[in-house]
Design a protein around this motif. Structure first.
Motif, PDB file in Angstrom:
ATOM      1  N   GLY A  32     -24.931 -11.821   2.812  1.00  0.00           N
ATOM      2  CA  GLY A  32     -24.144 -11.578   1.854  1.00  0.00           C
ATOM      3  C   GLY A  32     -22.666 -11.033   1.507  1.00  0.00           C
ATOM      4  N   LEU A  33     -22.597  -9.585   1.590  1.00  0.00           N
ATOM      5  CA  LEU A  33     -22.072  -8.788   1.932  1.00  0.00           C
ATOM      6  C   LEU A  33     -20.628  -9.634   2.898  1.00  0.00           C
ATOM      7  N   MET A  34     -20.889  -9.764   4.226  1.00  0.00           N
ATOM      8  CA  MET A  34     -19.745  -9.909   4.436  1.00  0.00           C
ATOM      9  C   MET A  34     -19.222 -11.728   4.954  1.00  0.00           C
ATOM     10  N   GLU A  35     -19.997 -12.514   4.124  1.00  0.00           N
ATOM     11  CA  GLU A  35     -19.456 -13.704   2.664  1.00  0.00           C
ATOM     12  C   GLU A  35     -18.717 -13.362   2.101  1.00  0.00           C
ATOM     13  N   LEU A  36     -19.087 -12.337   0.896  1.00  0.00           N
ATOM     14  CA  LEU A  36     -18.300 -11.679  -0.289  1.00  0.00           C
ATOM     15  C   LEU A  36     -16.903 -11.227   0.774  1.00  0.00           C
ATOM     16  N   GLN A  37     -17.074 -10.743   1.658  1.00  0.00           N
ATOM     17  CA  GLN A  37     -15.871  -9.516   1.794  1.00  0.00           C
ATOM     18  C   GLN A  37     -14.704 -11.794   2.946  1.00  0.00           C
ATOM     19  N   SER A  38     -15.213 -12.158   3.224  1.00  0.00           N
ATOM     20  CA  SER A  38     -14.470 -13.229   4.054  1.00  0.00           C
ATOM     21  C   SER A  38     -13.587 -14.098   2.940  1.00  0.00           C
ATOM     22  N   GLU A  46      -5.179 -17.851  -0.026  1.00  0.00           N
ATOM     23  CA  GLU A  46      -4.989 -19.132  -0.762  1.00  0.00           C
ATOM     24  C   GLU A  46      -4.478 -18.868  -2.217  1.00  0.00           C
ATOM     25  N   GLU A  47      -4.177 -17.291  -2.857  1.00  0.00           N
ATOM     26  CA  GLU A  47      -4.304 -16.840  -3.744  1.00  0.00           C
ATOM     27  C   GLU A  47      -4.722 -18.487  -4.721  1.00  0.00           C
ATOM     28  N   ASN A  48      -6.352 -18.131  -4.062  1.00  0.00           N
ATOM     29  CA  ASN A  48      -7.373 -19.122  -5.432  1.00  0.00           C
ATOM     30  C   ASN A  48      -8.671 -18.349  -6.465  1.00  0.00           C
ATOM     31  N   GLU A  49      -7.965 -17.749  -6.858  1.00  0.00           N
ATOM     32  CA  GLU A  49      -9.138 -17.754  -8.129  1.00  0.00           C
ATOM     33  C   GLU A  49     -10.679 -18.124  -8.301  1.00  0.00           C
ATOM     34  N   THR A  50     -10.802 -19.881  -8.050  1.00  0.00           N
ATOM     35  CA  THR A  50     -11.879 -20.047  -7.536  1.00  0.00           C
ATOM     36  C   THR A  50     -13.138 -19.476  -6.838  1.00  0.00           C
ATOM     37  N   ILE A  51     -12.754 -19.186  -5.917  1.00  0.00           N
ATOM     38  CA  ILE A  51     -12.926 -18.926  -4.475  1.00  0.00           C
ATOM     39  C   ILE A  51     -13.878 -17.810  -4.845  1.00  0.00           C
ATOM     40  N   ILE A  52     -12.875 -16.824  -5.597  1.00  0.00           N
ATOM     41  CA  ILE A  52     -13.399 -15.647  -5.885  1.00  0.00           C
ATOM     42  C   ILE A  52     -14.555 -15.504  -6.865  1.00  0.00           C
ATOM     43  N   GLN A  53     -14.152 -16.418  -7.654  1.00  0.00           N
ATOM     44  CA  GLN A  53     -15.030 -16.099  -9.117  1.00  0.00           C
ATOM     45  C   GLN A  53     -16.347 -16.751  -8.500  1.00  0.00           C
ATOM     46  N   GLN A  54     -16.579 -17.557  -8.132  1.00  0.00           N
ATOM     47  CA  GLN A  54     -17.694 -17.874  -7.338  1.00  0.00           C
ATOM     48  C   GLN A  54     -18.685 -17.332  -6.173  1.00  0.00           C
ATOM     49  N   ILE A  55     -18.030 -16.480  -5.259  1.00  0.00           N
ATOM     50  CA  ILE A  55     -18.625 -15.455  -4.486  1.00  0.00           C
ATOM     51  C   ILE A  55     -18.838 -14.492  -5.024  1.00  0.00           C
ATOM     52  N   ARG A  56     -17.968 -14.158  -6.452  1.00  0.00           N
ATOM     53  CA  ARG A  56     -18.755 -13.152  -7.257  1.00  0.00           C
ATOM     54  C   ARG A  56     -19.271 -13.621  -7.496  1.00  0.00           C
TER      55      ARG A  56
END
Length: 114
Positions: A32-38, A46-56
């Motif tokens: 999970g931590l590795m996935e959060l990092q990647s 990609e300046e993609n807020e959705t990717i960041i929101q989803q992993i958060r």
């Protein structure tokens, strides 16, 4: 920087003496931590807020359950920066800070998989 002294105890409590489950649980936290990092890195590139929101959202329950409070605070900080200023220098600094914290957390969890 935390080195998560309670982490092993939390994992042991949840595993209730089941060594196989303890290893599985520890690996799941590590992955999970590795996935959060990647994913966070991918979101920034990609300046993609959705990717960041989803992993958060995906990792928040795990981070809460295992008391990664510094990571939770830094993720909230990143959310606030994105909402107020978007992707910019301040977010990059946040990312570097988060990445440093994640490296410490990943190393600590990795030690517990041994």
């Amino acid at each position: 920087m935390h080195n998560y002294p309670e982490l092993n105890q939390r994992i042991l409590e949840m595993a209730e003496g089941d060594e196989e489950f303890r290893i599985e649980l520890t690996r799941a936290i590590y992955n999970g931590l590795m996935e959060l990092q990647s994913k966070y890195c991918e979101g920034l590139e990609e300046e993609n807020e959705t990717i960041i929101q989803q992993i958060r959202h995906k990792l928040k329950p795990t981070l809460s359950m295992f008391e990664f409070s510094d990571l939770i605070e830094e993720l909230q900080n990143g959310k606030d920066i994105l909402e107020s200023k978007g992707f910019g220098e301040e977010f990059v600094l946040h990312f570097e800070s988060l990445n440093s914290m994640l490296e410490v957390a990943v190393e600590r969890v990795f030690q517990l998989t041994q």
